[in-house]
Design a protein around this motif. Structure first.
Motif, PDB file in Angstrom:
ATOM      1  N   UNK A 240       0.850  -1.192   0.000  1.00 22.32           N
ATOM      2  CA  UNK A 240       0.000   0.000   0.000  1.00 22.32           C
ATOM      3  C   UNK A 240       0.885   1.240   0.000  1.00 22.32           C
ATOM      4  N   UNK A 241       0.308   2.354  -0.428  1.00 19.27           N
ATOM      5  CA  UNK A 241       1.010   3.619  -0.264  1.00 19.27           C
ATOM      6  C   UNK A 241       0.986   3.975   1.213  1.00 19.27           C
ATOM      7  N   UNK A 242       1.746   4.971   1.589  1.00 19.00           N
ATOM      8  CA  UNK A 242       1.742   5.447   2.967  1.00 19.00           C
ATOM      9  C   UNK A 242       0.334   5.920   3.338  1.00 19.00           C
TER      10      UNK A 242
ATOM     11  N   UNK B  95       7.494   3.935  11.147  1.00 15.10           N
ATOM     12  CA  UNK B  95       8.418   5.069  11.014  1.00 15.10           C
ATOM     13  C   UNK B  95       9.546   4.987  12.039  1.00 15.10           C
ATOM     14  N   UNK B  96       9.219   4.581  13.253  1.00 16.30           N
ATOM     15  CA  UNK B  96      10.227   4.513  14.322  1.00 16.30           C
ATOM     16  C   UNK B  96      11.194   3.351  14.136  1.00 16.30           C
ATOM     17  N   UNK B  97      10.669   2.204  13.701  1.00 13.57           N
ATOM     18  CA  UNK B  97      11.480   0.982  13.674  1.00 13.57           C
ATOM     19  C   UNK B  97      11.758   0.452  12.271  1.00 13.57           C
ATOM     20  N   UNK B  98      11.211   1.092  11.269  1.00 14.78           N
ATOM     21  CA  UNK B  98      11.321   0.696   9.857  1.00 14.78           C
ATOM     22  C   UNK B  98      10.496  -0.553   9.528  1.00 14.78           C
TER      23      UNK B  98
ATOM     24  N   UNK C 130      -0.019  -8.930  11.939  1.00 18.27           N
ATOM     25  CA  UNK C 130       0.505  -8.104  10.853  1.00 18.27           C
ATOM     26  C   UNK C 130       2.014  -7.978  10.947  1.00 18.27           C
ATOM     27  N   UNK C 131       2.673  -8.206   9.830  1.00 23.19           N
ATOM     28  CA  UNK C 131       4.089  -7.908   9.659  1.00 23.19           C
ATOM     29  C   UNK C 131       4.169  -6.897   8.522  1.00 23.19           C
ATOM     30  N   UNK C 132       4.919  -5.815   8.707  1.00 21.90           N
ATOM     31  CA  UNK C 132       4.997  -4.799   7.656  1.00 21.90           C
ATOM     32  C   UNK C 132       6.304  -4.038   7.760  1.00 21.90           C
ATOM     33  N   UNK C 133       6.670  -3.439   6.641  1.00 28.77           N
ATOM     34  CA  UNK C 133       7.867  -2.595   6.613  1.00 28.77           C
ATOM     35  C   UNK C 133       7.698  -1.492   5.592  1.00 28.77           C
ATOM     36  N   UNK C 134       8.461  -0.428   5.787  1.00 21.84           N
ATOM     37  CA  UNK C 134       8.463   0.683   4.840  1.00 21.84           C
ATOM     38  C   UNK C 134       9.556   0.420   3.815  1.00 21.84           C
ATOM     39  N   UNK C 135       9.223   0.626   2.549  1.00 25.31           N
ATOM     40  CA  UNK C 135      10.167   0.398   1.457  1.00 25.31           C
ATOM     41  C   UNK C 135      10.249   1.680   0.634  1.00 25.31           C
ATOM     42  N   UNK C 136      11.455   2.045   0.245  1.00 28.14           N
ATOM     43  CA  UNK C 136      11.640   3.200  -0.637  1.00 28.14           C
ATOM     44  C   UNK C 136      11.735   2.701  -2.066  1.00 28.14           C
ATOM     45  N   UNK C 137      10.778   3.128  -2.886  1.00 26.52           N
ATOM     46  CA  UNK C 137      10.752   2.728  -4.285  1.00 26.52           C
ATOM     47  C   UNK C 137      11.030   3.907  -5.200  1.00 26.52           C
TER      48      UNK C 137
ATOM     49  N   UNK D 185       4.844  -2.611   2.681  1.00 22.36           N
ATOM     50  CA  UNK D 185       4.573  -3.972   2.224  1.00 22.36           C
ATOM     51  C   UNK D 185       4.622  -4.903   3.419  1.00 22.36           C
ATOM     52  N   UNK D 186       3.883  -5.994   3.318  1.00 24.60           N
ATOM     53  CA  UNK D 186       3.884  -6.921   4.430  1.00 24.60           C
ATOM     54  C   UNK D 186       2.971  -8.100   4.217  1.00 24.60           C
ATOM     55  N   UNK D 187       2.643  -8.742   5.345  1.00 21.02           N
ATOM     56  CA  UNK D 187       1.803  -9.936   5.301  1.00 21.02           C
ATOM     57  C   UNK D 187       0.853  -9.939   6.484  1.00 21.02           C
ATOM     58  N   UNK D 188      -0.247 -10.655   6.312  1.00 19.74           N
ATOM     59  CA  UNK D 188      -1.239 -10.809   7.381  1.00 19.74           C
ATOM     60  C   UNK D 188      -1.662 -12.266   7.477  1.00 19.74           C
ATOM     61  N   UNK D 189      -2.030 -12.661   8.688  1.00 17.63           N
ATOM     62  CA  UNK D 189      -2.578 -13.993   8.945  1.00 17.63           C
ATOM     63  C   UNK D 189      -3.768 -13.803   9.877  1.00 17.63           C
ATOM     64  N   UNK D 190      -4.874 -14.475   9.591  1.00 20.60           N
ATOM     65  CA  UNK D 190      -6.053 -14.424  10.448  1.00 20.60           C
ATOM     66  C   UNK D 190      -5.775 -15.260  11.693  1.00 20.60           C
ATOM     67  N   UNK D 191      -5.812 -14.613  12.875  1.00 19.19           N
ATOM     68  CA  UNK D 191      -5.540 -15.302  14.141  1.00 19.19           C
ATOM     69  C   UNK D 191      -6.756 -15.260  15.065  1.00 19.19           C
ATOM     70  N   UNK D 192      -7.936 -15.025  14.505  1.00 17.19           N
ATOM     71  CA  UNK D 192      -9.143 -14.873  15.304  1.00 17.19           C
ATOM     72  C   UNK D 192      -9.388 -16.093  16.190  1.00 17.19           C
ATOM     73  N   UNK D 193      -9.299 -17.282  15.627  1.00 22.78           N
ATOM     74  CA  UNK D 193      -9.558 -18.499  16.409  1.00 22.78           C
ATOM     75  C   UNK D 193      -8.564 -18.636  17.557  1.00 22.78           C
ATOM     76  N   UNK D 194      -7.317 -18.318  17.302  1.00 24.18           N
ATOM     77  CA  UNK D 194      -6.289 -18.383  18.346  1.00 24.18           C
ATOM     78  C   UNK D 194      -6.600 -17.397  19.473  1.00 24.18           C
ATOM     79  N   UNK D 195      -6.997 -16.183  19.119  1.00 24.43           N
ATOM     80  CA  UNK D 195      -7.339 -15.162  20.121  1.00 24.43           C
ATOM     81  C   UNK D 195      -8.533 -15.620  20.955  1.00 24.43           C
ATOM     82  N   UNK D 196      -9.570 -16.136  20.287  1.00 24.45           N
ATOM     83  CA  UNK D 196     -10.761 -16.585  21.004  1.00 24.45           C
ATOM     84  C   UNK D 196     -10.450 -17.763  21.925  1.00 24.45           C
ATOM     85  N   UNK D 197      -9.644 -18.706  21.457  1.00 19.61           N
ATOM     86  CA  UNK D 197      -9.256 -19.840  22.303  1.00 19.61           C
ATOM     87  C   UNK D 197      -8.462 -19.376  23.516  1.00 19.61           C
TER      88      UNK D 197
END
Length: 192
Positions: free
Chosen positions: A26-28, A76-79, A100-107, A114-126
């Motif tokens: 995504x853009x900023x 912004x603080x940790x890149x 969520x895992x994400x990082x800022x990239x200079x293009x 850019x980053x990745x996501x995983x649905x952890x709803x079941x883990x949180x509820x358990x």
């Protein structure tokens, strides 16, 4: 050379589209540049095309709109950020939890996220369910008049309820130490 480049691009595209994790760029400002199908499915859409036709800005998918600003500040603080738990909205309004895992990239056309996501709803509820059950069992164990104790598979005592004081006059810790000492005497015929 062109055939190798095309083959490499196709290999990358196959990995990207078939990844188990949701992948995004995504853009900023939150404009969606690219997502894979797994990302779309986390939000309740069948394909990345469905998602991109309906969602104009990633900010609209956060259950708490302030979370996006907090994430951007942390990036912004940790890149980069790792394993941040965020509540998001699916296309039907249902709330889900993601990691969520994400990082800022200079293009070449500016910075993006850019980053990745995983649905952890079941883990949180358990986890919440387990914490609630533990709270209830601890409340019961610490307030009954009967002595409750637990031991591991080798019969090593690891918990004694506070009611042991009324029965033996010992605190739970003192009772555990005394019983373990007695257990060792019985087991080996002498103190260790």
């Amino acid at each position: 050379m062109e055939d190798r480049i095309r083959a490499s691009e196709q290999k990358y595209r196959d990995i990207y589209e078939n990844a188990i994790k949701g992948i995004f760029q995504t853009t900023i400002n939150g404009e969606i540049l690219s997502i894979n199908n797994s990302f779309a499915r986390v939000y309740g859409y069948e394909t990345s095309t469905d998602f991109m036709n309906k969602v104009q800005n990633i900010s609209s998918t956060y259950a708490n709109p302030g979370d996006r600003q907090g994430i951007l500040k942390a990036i912004d603080q940790h890149r980069s950020i790792k394993n941040i738990h965020v509540e998001v909205l699916r296309c039907n309004g249902e709330k889900r939890w993601i990691s969520l895992n994400a990082r800022k990239v200079s293009g070449s056309s500016g910075d993006y996220i850019e980053g990745s996501v995983v649905d952890i709803t079941e883990e949180i509820l358990l986890r919440k369910n387990l914490e609630e059950k533990e709270r209830i069992y601890r409340l019961l164990a610490e307030n009954v008049s009967d002595v409750i104790w637990t031991a591991d598979i080798n019969m090593k005592l690891n918990y004694m309820s506070p009611s042991v004081y009324g029965l033996l006059g010992y605190s739970p810790e003192e009772a555990l130490n005394w019983l373990m000492r007695e257990q060792n005497i019985c087991k080996y015929g002498e103190e260790l």
